[in-house]
Design an enzyme around this catalytic site. Structure first.
Site, PDB file in Angstrom:
ATOM      1  N   ASP A 177      -0.048  -2.550 -14.064  1.00 16.96           N
ATOM      2  CA  ASP A 177      -0.537  -1.647 -15.121  1.00 16.96           C
ATOM      3  C   ASP A 177      -1.821  -2.211 -15.733  1.00 16.96           C
ATOM      4  OD1 ASP A 177       2.054  -0.051 -15.094  1.00 16.96           O
ATOM      5  OD2 ASP A 177       2.779  -2.052 -15.598  1.00 16.96           O
ATOM      6  N   GLU A 222       0.404  -1.769  -6.601  1.00 12.70           N
ATOM      7  CA  GLU A 222      -0.648  -0.752  -6.458  1.00 12.70           C
ATOM      8  C   GLU A 222      -2.034  -1.389  -6.287  1.00 12.70           C
ATOM      9  OE1 GLU A 222      -0.264   2.807  -8.587  1.00 12.70           O
ATOM     10  OE2 GLU A 222      -2.405   3.085  -8.889  1.00 12.70           O
ATOM     11  N   ASP A 223      -2.397  -2.257  -7.200  1.00 10.84           N
ATOM     12  CA  ASP A 223      -3.772  -2.749  -7.161  1.00 10.84           C
ATOM     13  C   ASP A 223      -4.013  -3.727  -6.016  1.00 10.84           C
ATOM     14  OD1 ASP A 223      -6.378  -2.662  -8.461  1.00 10.84           O
ATOM     15  OD2 ASP A 223      -6.029  -4.764  -8.918  1.00 10.84           O
TER      16      ASP A 223
HETATM   17  O1  TRH Z   1       2.081  -6.927 -10.154  1.00 10.78           O
HETATM   18  P1  TRH Z   1       2.446  -5.702  -9.399  1.00 10.78           P
HETATM   19  O2  TRH Z   1       3.714  -5.709  -8.738  1.00 10.78           O
HETATM   20  O3  TRH Z   1       2.345  -4.534 -10.378  1.00 10.78           O
HETATM   21  C1  TRH Z   1       2.916  -3.305 -10.492  1.00 10.78           C
HETATM   22  C2  TRH Z   1       3.826  -3.206 -11.669  1.00 10.78           C
HETATM   23  O4  TRH Z   1       5.092  -3.662 -11.272  1.00 10.78           O
HETATM   24  C3  TRH Z   1       3.887  -1.811 -12.159  1.00 10.78           C
HETATM   25  O5  TRH Z   1       4.820  -1.634 -13.180  1.00 10.78           O
HETATM   26  C4  TRH Z   1       4.188  -0.912 -11.005  1.00 10.78           C
HETATM   27  O6  TRH Z   1       4.232   0.346 -11.458  1.00 10.78           O
HETATM   28  C5  TRH Z   1       3.101  -1.078  -9.988  1.00 10.78           C
HETATM   29  O7  TRH Z   1       3.092  -2.424  -9.522  1.00 10.78           O
HETATM   30  C6  TRH Z   1       3.216  -0.146  -8.822  1.00 10.78           C
HETATM   31  O8  TRH Z   1       1.326  -5.435  -8.258  1.00 10.78           O
HETATM   32  P2  TRH Z   1      -0.205  -4.992  -8.309  1.00 10.78           P
HETATM   33  O9  TRH Z   1      -0.335  -3.552  -8.654  1.00 10.78           O
HETATM   34  O10 TRH Z   1      -0.766  -5.417  -7.051  1.00 10.78           O
HETATM   35  O11 TRH Z   1      -0.864  -5.843  -9.460  1.00 10.78           O
HETATM   36  C7  TRH Z   1      -1.150  -7.199  -9.345  1.00 10.78           C
HETATM   37  C8  TRH Z   1      -2.472  -7.517 -10.008  1.00 10.78           C
HETATM   38  O12 TRH Z   1      -2.645  -8.925 -10.086  1.00 10.78           O
HETATM   39  C9  TRH Z   1      -3.660  -6.973  -9.244  1.00 10.78           C
HETATM   40  O13 TRH Z   1      -4.635  -6.498 -10.152  1.00 10.78           O
HETATM   41  C10 TRH Z   1      -4.203  -8.199  -8.518  1.00 10.78           C
HETATM   42  C11 TRH Z   1      -3.913  -9.265  -9.533  1.00 10.78           C
HETATM   43  N1  TRH Z   1      -3.870 -10.654  -9.066  1.00 10.78           N
HETATM   44  C12 TRH Z   1      -4.783 -11.527  -9.567  1.00 10.78           C
HETATM   45  O14 TRH Z   1      -5.662 -11.144 -10.367  1.00 10.78           O
HETATM   46  N2  TRH Z   1      -4.721 -12.826  -9.178  1.00 10.78           N
HETATM   47  C13 TRH Z   1      -3.795 -13.283  -8.298  1.00 10.78           C
HETATM   48  O15 TRH Z   1      -3.803 -14.491  -7.987  1.00 10.78           O
HETATM   49  C14 TRH Z   1      -2.877 -12.346  -7.761  1.00 10.78           C
HETATM   50  C15 TRH Z   1      -1.860 -12.820  -6.766  1.00 10.78           C
HETATM   51  C16 TRH Z   1      -2.926 -11.046  -8.173  1.00 10.78           C
END
Ligand code: TRH
Length: 376
Positions: free
Chosen positions: A17, A272-273
């Site tokens: 998020d 997602e991201d």
């Molecule tokens: O962390 P996520 O699993 O996030 C989400 C939430 O669970 C949310 O509630 C749900 O609805 C959604 O998934 C689908 O995974 P995501 O989306 O990949 O987010 C992780 C973020 O962390 C992304 O912006 C990348 C960042 N990141 C870093 O900045 N540094 C790191 O070292 C890593 C491993 C990730």
């Protein structure tokens, strides 16, 4: 169009998020000259992504974005011209009331990403509100008729320049404590807990080829510890089993996470991201989808696979689909992994082509600005 924006982010769990909204806020400022306030209800999660941030500050400026603590006891502010509630989070009632009394305001719900067909028909639809407020659904997506995908200007060019610079890659990995071995397959692993992990690691350890597995600190460490038979893994640790070396990495800033993905031959991503960043990296990937109640995430997973694999040669498509299904079901990965490795050149070429084709579309921030310019 230059406008003021309020983006509201409620951190449900993990980093998706805040990851999506922080990225969007930065981009609206940096590339579109917008004035953005980002309201976050959990600044500790924000501080993981932005280490310069002060998790106790009510108000701070980071990368040109005004970041505000979103407290349960809301203190009234003048609403911005464009208001984004991210992922259907609930705006403060007093804020909505204030919004209703103003002219020239636009309210959008930024939805989760999905490749499902219905998204195209729902993108941009109005959602009638009391008091005549204009609120719209804004759906990111893979199709030109959706709201597009987050992608910063020049992203693929920066990626390619970094890839062309071996020294920069080496220095980057060394700063994370990783000495890359030229013969090794380099894999990053960012995922949720997964009972299928051990079976895959067994296969990598017993393989004839060397693998270096880079694991940022997070939810998968428990499964990793169980497989290694040790406790208390932390960033900087390195363990070797057979042909497999495992490096635990610190959680890094978003731009460095991109660099990590760009260095690797294969990326396991989630949510997602990071899922999107893995696609922009243009290398084969494995998505651990965020699980929803009653298995609703399976339709989302299959919809993406249908799209992603549509132009791929059948053997490679079957192999990748098998791997993704097995991982998301928590099943053994050893066999599907061999099938994917057998189709590696096709999968690599396809991942690169996919990223280039998607990058030909307008990105989410640009589409948001266009959407608002025609309605404000
Ligand atoms: O962390 P996520 O699993 O996030 C989400 C939430 O669970 C949310 O509630 C749900 O609805 C959604 O998934 C689908 O995974 P995501 O989306 O990949 O987010 C992780 C973020 O962390 C992304 O912006 C990348 C960042 N990141 C870093 O900045 N540094 C790191 O070292 C890593 C491993 C990730």
């Amino acid at each position: 169009m230059k406008a003021t924006w309020d983006i509201f982010c409620s951190v449900v769990d993990n980093y998706g998020d805040i990851g999506v909204t922080w990225r969007l806020a930065r981009q609206l400022v940096a590339e579109h000259g917008q004035a953005v306030r980002l309201w976050v209800d959990d600044l500790r999660a924000f501080a993981r992504l932005c280490p310069d941030a002060d998790p106790r500050a009510d108000r701070q400026w980071q990368r040109g974005v005004e970041v505000r603590a979103w407290h349960p006891d809301w203190r009234p502010v003048e609403p911005a011209e464009v208001v984004i509630e991210a992922f259907a989070c609930q705006l403060p009632e007093a804020y909505v009331q204030a919004l209703a009394g103003r002219q020239g305001r636009l309210w959008l719900n930024l939805e989760y990403l999905s490749a499902e067909d219905w998204v195209t028909g729902c993108h941009g639809l109005p959602s009638p509100q009391p008091d005549g407020l204009a609120k719209y659904f804004f759906f990111p997506g893979f199709d030109a008729a959706t709201g597009g995908l987050p992608r910063e200007r020049g992203l693929l060019e920066r990626r390619d320049a970094f890839r062309a610079d071996r020294q920069a890659q080496q220095a980057f990995l060394l700063a994370l404590g990783v000495q890359r071995r030229p013969e090794a397959l380099l894999i990053s692993l960012f995922s949720y807990e997964n009972p299928g992990l051990g079976n895959w690691l067994d296969a990598l350890a017993a393989s004839a080829e060397t693998t270096q597995l880079l694991v940022p600190e997070g939810r998968i460490l428990g499964d990793l510890e169980a497989w290694l038979g040790i406790a208390g893994l932390r960033a900087g640790d390195c363990q070797r089993r057979g042909a497999l070396s495992i490096h635990v990495l610190p959680f890094v800033e978003q731009d460095d996470y991109d660099r990590l993905l760009w260095c690797c031959d294969f990326n396991l991503v989630r949510g997602e991201d990071s899922f999107l960043r893995g696609q922009w990296a243009g290398r084969p990937l494995l998505w651990h989808i965020y699980q929803q109640e009653e298995g609703a995430h399976w339709a989302k997973l299959e919809a993406f696979l249908d799209l992603y694999l549509a132009d791929l040669e059948p053997a490679a498509a079957i192999a990748l689909r098998g791997l993704w299904r097995a991982w998301n079901a928590g099943e053994a990965l050893a066999e599907p992994w061999l099938a994917v490795r057998a189709n590696w050149p096709e999968l690599c070429a396809h991942a690169e082509r996919w990223a280039r084709e998607l990058a030909g579309q307008d990105d989410l921030a640009a589409k948001l600005v266009q959407f608002c310019a025609t309605r404000l």
